[in-house]
Design an enzyme around this catalytic site. Structure first.
Site, PDB file in Angstrom:
ATOM      1  N   LYS A 114      59.134  42.971  45.744  1.00  0.00           N
ATOM      2  CA  LYS A 114      59.713  41.938  44.737  1.00  0.00           C
ATOM      3  C   LYS A 114      59.524  42.499  43.481  1.00  0.00           C
ATOM      4  CE  LYS A 114      62.015  39.171  48.318  1.00  0.00           C
ATOM      5  NZ  LYS A 114      61.633  39.162  49.360  1.00  0.00           N
TER       6      LYS A 114
HETATM    7  C1  LIG Z   1      62.171  39.749  50.453  1.00  0.00           C
HETATM    8  C2  LIG Z   1      61.065  40.085  51.836  1.00  0.00           C
HETATM    9  C3  LIG Z   1      62.123  41.192  52.854  1.00  0.00           C
HETATM   10  C4  LIG Z   1      63.335  41.284  52.757  1.00  0.00           C
HETATM   11  O1  LIG Z   1      64.109  42.208  51.506  1.00  0.00           O
HETATM   12  P1  LIG Z   1      65.726  42.098  51.078  1.00  0.00           P
HETATM   13  O2  LIG Z   1      65.823  42.744  50.014  1.00  0.00           O
HETATM   14  O3  LIG Z   1      66.162  40.434  51.463  1.00  0.00           O
HETATM   15  O4  LIG Z   1      66.425  42.747  52.608  1.00  0.00           O
HETATM   16  C5  LIG Z   1      61.119  42.151  53.574  1.00  0.00           C
HETATM   17  N1  LIG Z   1      59.549  42.096  53.699  1.00  0.00           N
HETATM   18  C6  LIG Z   1      59.069  41.181  51.891  1.00  0.00           C
HETATM   19  C7  LIG Z   1      57.217  41.195  52.741  1.00  0.00           C
HETATM   20  C8  LIG Z   1      60.250  40.390  51.670  1.00  0.00           C
HETATM   21  O5  LIG Z   1      58.949  39.276  50.580  1.00  0.00           O
END
Ligand SMILES: *Cc1c(COP(=O)(O)O)cnc(C)c1O
Length: 446
Positions: A114
């Site tokens: 993210k």
């Molecule tokens: C947010 C997140 C996901 C999922 O990603 P999306 O874009 O919501 O599908 C997977 N792994 C981790 C570690 C995350 O923080």
């Protein structure tokens, strides 16, 4: 000059003229009709992708792609500044076993993928605000992880203040450190209440007429287009890098994406629409399997989320499903031709964590383990002989309890998080009352 890409709501009527610029989509977040912004016209970047040197850096690729997407709207030097400020870090492609690689996306400031979206969004807002001599106040409610990525991304960005609402005593110690030790332009409001209270307060703030008049309130949530677009860049990087690896493989390439809200997967599908020659995608989920179920049955059945070990993927009604539907015009058969779904249980996640450690001496985080098992299963069940790239979405040290519990080995905390341990917490405790939040916001920022 090239045509800049325009953006439109997923809920706009066909042929509607309500398209907006990147700038508008970035600062609006959600479209006025409640939909999500998506690209209206798709640039064809095939020739650009083919021109990339396999040894180009992530930053070089990101800059070139971003220039194509935003040309006409943003000058070349503005694009360079955004990309360079956003990405002092990048992804890494790590071979794991024959025909399978991990694309590590956890080398950013909060050690999860993210960071890519949040840092790009922050750098883009900073650049645009500076050009317009305006300020912004980012208000976010968090249950822990997302808020820390946002806080870190906006930390020390010129012209931007950040107010975070988090539920007192209900985030992990490490998460609280991430939220409360930054200081400067980041203020952590420690709310005596639940995460739902924090969300309610934030929503009320965005609806309040007086706050709207007196403060430059802006949201920065995960559905923002400024978070989504930069996630396409690392698919392009992973694909390009693969060509540079020893014994450069010639077979088809598939990405496997551990998914919750499906932003990450949607960004990969955009890269494919722009001409990245991938064979397809695997949507890997935990027990929250509404999308694999949709791919199997053609019926979308949203439901309350279930708690699992890979808790950042505990989503029962993924918001980006609307964006995916728009790509395939709501046709499950078309989606199925590109995306294959797999769901993985908690027991299988633990087993995969253990096995990967036994086989490779490597610790994964539970989200990446879901992706890895889905990829292995896909290979076995379909006889796929091409190359699989599994997105490694978080550093195992962020989930040390689960990893220790499953494998019997404790992962090291990654350095950016280790550093926080000694820093003093600074928060502003408030009651879960809107008038109190409003008073604080006005006295600090108006
Ligand atoms: C947010 C997140 C996901 C999922 O990603 P999306 O874009 O919501 O599908 C997977 N792994 C981790 C570690 C995350 O923080």
């Amino acid at each position: 000059m090239r045509m800049p890409v325009r953006f439109i709501s997923t809920r706009a009527a066909p042929g509607s003229a309500a398209d907006v610029s990147f700038r508008e989509a970035l600062f609006r977040g959600l479209a006025p009709d409640g939909g999500l912004y998506r690209p209206l016209n798709q640039p064809n970047l095939k020739a650009l992708f083919a021109s990339f040197s396999p040894l180009a850096s992530f930053q070089e690729l990101a800059e070139a792609v971003c220039r194509e997407l935003l040309s006409g709207e943003l000058g070349s030097s503005a694009v360079s500044r955004i990309v360079r400020r956003a990405f002092p870090f990048g992804p890494a492609l790590r071979p794991l076993e024959h025909g399978l690689r991990l694309l590590e996306l956890f080398h950013g400031p909060t050690c999860a993928f993210k960071d890519f979206g949040a840092c790009f969004q922050a750098a883009a807002m900073e650049e645009l605000l500076r050009a317009e001599e305006r300020r912004a106040l980012i208000l976010v409610a968090t249950s822990g992880d997302t808020g820390s990525a946002v806080a870190r991304a906006f930390y020390r960005r010129a012209g931007i203040d950040v107010a975070i609402l988090y539920p007192s005593g209900r985030v992990s110690l490490l998460q609280e450190k991430q939220l409360t030790t930054l200081g400067e332009n980041v203020t952590a409001f420690e709310v005596r209440g639940s995460f739902d209270d924090c969300q309610r307060l934030a929503k009320q703030a965005f609806r309040d007429g007086e706050l709207a008049r007196r403060l430059p309130l802006t949201s920065a949530n995960s559905i923002n287009l400024g978070r989504l677009l930069p996630q396409a860049f690392y698919y392009i990087y992973g694909f390009t890098r693969l060509a540079a690896s020893p014994g450069a493989p010639a077979g088809p390439v598939r990405f496997c994406v551990p998914s919750g809200n499906f932003g990450n997967l949607t960004a990969g599908v955009y890269a494919w629409q722009w001409g990245l020659p991938v064979d397809g995608f695997l949507a890997a989920t935990n027990a929250n399997d509404v999308v694999p179920e949709y791919l199997a049955t053609g019926v979308y059945r949203p439901r309350p989320s279930l708690a699992t070990l890979s808790n950042a993927m505990d989503v029962g009604d993924p918001s980006n499903f609307e964006r995916l539907l728009a790509v395939f015009s709501g046709d499950p058969r078309a989606m199925r031709r590109l995306i294959h779904g797999e769901s993985v249980s908690d027991a299988e996640t633990r087993d995969t964590l253990r096995r990967v450690y036994e086989e490779h001496g490597l610790l994964l985080d539970p989200h990446t383990a879901v992706g890895l098992l889905a990829a292995r299963r896909f290979r076995e069940n379909t006889g796929f002989t091409g190359e699989l790239i599994v997105l490694a979405t978080a550093h195992p040290g962020k989930f040390s309890e689960i990893v220790l519990d499953s494998v019997g080995v404790a992962p090291e905390l990654p350095p950016p998080l280790k550093e926080l341990a000694g820093r003093p917490k600074r928060s502003l405790p408030i009651a879960a009352r809107f008038e109190e939040l409003k008073g604080q916001l006005l006295s600090r920022y108006a």
